[in-house]
Design a protein around this motif. Structure first.
Motif, mmCIF file in Angstrom:
data_model
loop_
_atom_site.group_PDB
_atom_site.id
_atom_site.type_symbol
_atom_site.label_atom_id
_atom_site.label_comp_id
_atom_site.label_asym_id
_atom_site.label_seq_id
_atom_site.Cartn_x
_atom_site.Cartn_y
_atom_site.Cartn_z
ATOM 1 N N TYR A 7 0.867 -1.180 0.000
ATOM 2 C CA TYR A 7 0.000 0.000 0.000
ATOM 3 C C TYR A 7 0.899 1.224 0.000
ATOM 4 C CZ TYR A 7 -3.281 3.618 0.876
ATOM 5 O OH TYR A 7 -4.017 4.758 0.724
ATOM 6 N N THR A 8 0.647 2.155 -0.913
ATOM 7 C CA THR A 8 1.403 3.398 -0.958
ATOM 8 C C THR A 8 0.438 4.560 -0.946
ATOM 9 O OG1 THR A 8 3.019 4.704 -2.185
ATOM 10 C CG2 THR A 8 1.556 3.310 -3.496
ATOM 11 N N GLY A 9 0.754 5.552 -0.143
ATOM 12 C CA GLY A 9 -0.169 6.670 -0.119
ATOM 13 C C GLY A 9 0.293 7.840 0.713
ATOM 14 N N PHE A 10 -0.451 8.911 0.534
ATOM 15 C CA PHE A 10 -0.317 10.103 1.344
ATOM 16 C C PHE A 10 -1.306 9.955 2.496
ATOM 17 C CE2 PHE A 10 0.283 11.766 -3.130
ATOM 18 C CZ PHE A 10 1.672 11.787 -3.066
ATOM 19 N N ILE A 11 -0.879 10.301 3.699
ATOM 20 C CA ILE A 11 -1.729 10.113 4.864
ATOM 21 C C ILE A 11 -1.535 11.279 5.829
ATOM 22 C CG2 ILE A 11 0.012 8.646 5.985
ATOM 23 C CD1 ILE A 11 -2.342 6.995 7.158
ATOM 24 N N SER A 12 -2.621 11.725 6.436
ATOM 25 C CA SER A 12 -2.521 12.769 7.454
ATOM 26 C C SER A 12 -2.023 12.135 8.751
ATOM 27 C CB SER A 12 -3.882 13.434 7.677
ATOM 28 O OG SER A 12 -4.772 12.529 8.308
ATOM 29 N N LEU A 13 -1.585 12.954 9.676
ATOM 30 C CA LEU A 13 -1.074 12.437 10.937
ATOM 31 C C LEU A 13 -2.136 11.643 11.693
ATOM 32 C CD1 LEU A 13 1.359 12.293 12.798
ATOM 33 C CD2 LEU A 13 0.594 14.428 13.855
ATOM 34 N N TRP A 32 -5.124 18.722 0.730
ATOM 35 C CA TRP A 32 -4.173 18.925 1.830
ATOM 36 C C TRP A 32 -2.739 18.600 1.450
ATOM 37 C CZ3 TRP A 32 -2.371 14.114 3.412
ATOM 38 C CH2 TRP A 32 -3.202 13.009 3.150
ATOM 39 N N VAL A 33 -2.491 17.787 0.432
ATOM 40 C CA VAL A 33 -1.119 17.538 -0.013
ATOM 41 C C VAL A 33 -0.577 18.759 -0.746
ATOM 42 C CG1 VAL A 33 0.300 16.217 -1.660
ATOM 43 C CG2 VAL A 33 -1.187 15.027 -0.066
ATOM 44 N N VAL A 34 -1.370 19.318 -1.645
ATOM 45 C CA VAL A 34 -0.900 20.466 -2.417
ATOM 46 C C VAL A 34 -0.834 21.736 -1.575
ATOM 47 C CG1 VAL A 34 -1.552 19.533 -4.660
ATOM 48 C CG2 VAL A 34 -3.200 20.904 -3.373
ATOM 49 N N ASP A 35 -1.465 21.736 -0.404
ATOM 50 C CA ASP A 35 -1.367 22.870 0.512
ATOM 51 C C ASP A 35 -0.054 22.857 1.287
ATOM 52 O OD1 ASP A 35 -3.839 23.802 -0.246
ATOM 53 O OD2 ASP A 35 -4.906 22.931 1.462
ATOM 54 N N THR A 36 0.686 21.757 1.212
ATOM 55 C CA THR A 36 1.968 21.627 1.911
ATOM 56 C C THR A 36 3.080 22.092 0.983
ATOM 57 O OG1 THR A 36 1.109 19.725 3.143
ATOM 58 C CG2 THR A 36 3.497 19.983 3.074
ATOM 59 N N GLU A 37 4.052 22.818 1.537
ATOM 60 C CA GLU A 37 5.176 23.315 0.745
ATOM 61 C C GLU A 37 5.805 22.177 -0.062
ATOM 62 O OE1 GLU A 37 9.699 25.057 1.425
ATOM 63 O OE2 GLU A 37 8.457 24.612 3.158
ATOM 64 N N PRO A 150 1.895 16.751 7.856
ATOM 65 C CA PRO A 150 1.672 17.365 9.156
ATOM 66 C C PRO A 150 0.343 18.114 9.226
ATOM 67 C CG PRO A 150 3.153 18.744 7.873
ATOM 68 C CD PRO A 150 2.860 17.523 7.050
ATOM 69 N N VAL A 151 -0.742 17.374 9.071
ATOM 70 C CA VAL A 151 -2.091 17.933 9.180
ATOM 71 C C VAL A 151 -2.962 16.953 9.958
ATOM 72 C CG1 VAL A 151 -1.989 19.294 7.046
ATOM 73 C CG2 VAL A 151 -2.834 16.955 6.961
ATOM 74 N N LEU A 152 -3.951 17.502 10.646
ATOM 75 C CA LEU A 152 -4.982 16.712 11.321
ATOM 76 C C LEU A 152 -6.291 17.045 10.633
ATOM 77 C CD1 LEU A 152 -3.894 17.383 15.016
ATOM 78 C CD2 LEU A 152 -3.425 15.341 13.638
ATOM 79 N N LEU A 153 -6.958 16.039 10.085
ATOM 80 C CA LEU A 153 -8.161 16.277 9.291
ATOM 81 C C LEU A 153 -9.436 15.814 9.969
ATOM 82 C CD1 LEU A 153 -6.678 15.177 5.862
ATOM 83 C CD2 LEU A 153 -7.022 17.508 6.678
ATOM 84 N N GLY A 154 -9.323 14.882 10.911
ATOM 85 C CA GLY A 154 -10.509 14.402 11.600
ATOM 86 C C GLY A 154 -11.354 13.507 10.713
ATOM 87 N N ALA A 155 -12.271 14.112 9.984
ATOM 88 C CA ALA A 155 -13.176 13.355 9.125
ATOM 89 C C ALA A 155 -12.458 12.907 7.860
ATOM 90 C CB ALA A 155 -14.382 14.214 8.762
ATOM 91 N N THR A 177 12.664 12.445 7.365
ATOM 92 C CA THR A 177 11.848 13.624 7.649
ATOM 93 C C THR A 177 12.356 14.756 6.787
ATOM 94 O OG1 THR A 177 11.559 12.863 9.915
ATOM 95 C CG2 THR A 177 11.026 15.158 9.469
ATOM 96 N N TYR A 178 11.428 15.560 6.260
ATOM 97 C CA TYR A 178 11.771 16.610 5.323
ATOM 98 C C TYR A 178 11.444 17.986 5.904
ATOM 99 C CZ TYR A 178 11.899 12.413 2.565
ATOM 100 O OH TYR A 178 12.186 11.156 2.136
ATOM 101 N N SER A 179 12.013 19.014 5.327
ATOM 102 C CA SER A 179 11.891 20.373 5.846
ATOM 103 C C SER A 179 10.459 20.899 5.862
ATOM 104 C CB SER A 179 12.790 21.323 5.051
ATOM 105 O OG SER A 179 12.383 21.370 3.696
ATOM 106 N N ASN A 180 9.575 20.330 5.058
ATOM 107 C CA ASN A 180 8.178 20.762 5.042
ATOM 108 C C ASN A 180 7.324 20.016 6.063
ATOM 109 O OD1 ASN A 180 8.073 18.281 3.794
ATOM 110 N ND2 ASN A 180 6.981 18.988 1.966
ATOM 111 N N GLY A 181 7.941 19.183 6.889
ATOM 112 C CA GLY A 181 7.216 18.457 7.923
ATOM 113 C C GLY A 181 6.713 17.099 7.496
ATOM 114 N N VAL A 182 6.850 16.744 6.237
ATOM 115 C CA VAL A 182 6.438 15.426 5.747
ATOM 116 C C VAL A 182 7.440 14.379 6.239
ATOM 117 C CG1 VAL A 182 6.128 13.999 3.669
ATOM 118 C CG2 VAL A 182 5.228 16.336 3.740
#
Length: 191
Positions: A7-13, A32-37, A150-155, A177-182
């Motif tokens: 499984y590969t993916g982008f995931i919120s904290l 939320w991915v494109v909102d990250t630097e 580095p985001v909390l989305l809840g729903a 770990t990267y400079s943008n918090g990812v």
């Protein structure tokens, strides 16, 4: 030797994988991915995966979202001719898109288990949160390649099931770990 199911993916904290790319995907915090630097090295994992991918697997909804875009996308040209598997009880053969390599419909997790026993290399699952939860609960996923944002989305759709199940141990294969918090986390499932 069995095929690896990754499984590969982008995931919120907080574990949400829903709508990382845009609001059009139906989540109020979509995009939320494109909102990250943008830090290119944070996405290097995606390039590394290309060398290992011998097939792709999707749930029905992710297939219907990705297929018409990825088929014609120059960013995804390396996936164009790879075998694809769509896990769906209801998708019909005539709903499959033409010009995107061989596509096979699997009707159940039992079909996925049989596929894993066949000859071939790693099969990557993109998106497909419900499918990933079901395959994880059936002990069919072998590795998780995660970019944690580095985001909390809840729903939203969560990657991991909340079902009461036997503990599943993971072994860290790689992290950064990267400079943008990812944070990149690559885990093998211990069996």
């Amino acid at each position: 030797m069995t095929r690896q199911l990754v499984y590969t993916g982008f995931i919120s904290l907080d574990g949400v994988v829903d709508s990382p790319g845009s609001e059009a995907e139906g989540h109020r915090s979509g995009g939320w991915v494109v909102d990250t630097e943008l830090v290119p090295e944070a996405f290097a994992l995606k390039g590394e995966e290309l060398a290992d991918t011998t097939a792709l697997m999707f749930g029905r909804r992710s297939y219907e979202a990705f297929a018409p875009i990825w088929r014609d996308s120059e960013d995804h040209v390396d996936y164009r001719d790879l075998p694809k598997y769509v896990v769906s009880a209801g998708l019909s053969e005539d709903a499959l898109i033409d010009g995107w390599g061989p596509i096979t419909i699997l009707r159940s997790t039992d079909d996925v288990a049989k596929l894993k026993e066949s000859e071939g290399g790693a099969i990557y699952i993109h998106g497909s949160a419900e499918l990933a939860r079901n395959l994880s609960d059936a002990a069919l996923i072998d590795r998780y390649n995660l970019l944690v944002f580095p985001v909390l989305l809840g729903a939203g759709k969560h990657l991991f099931s909340r079902a009461d199940r036997a503990k599943q141990t993971l072994e860290l294969r790689d992290s950064a770990t990267y400079s943008n918090g990812v944070t990149k986390l690559v885990y093998d499932v211990v069996r």
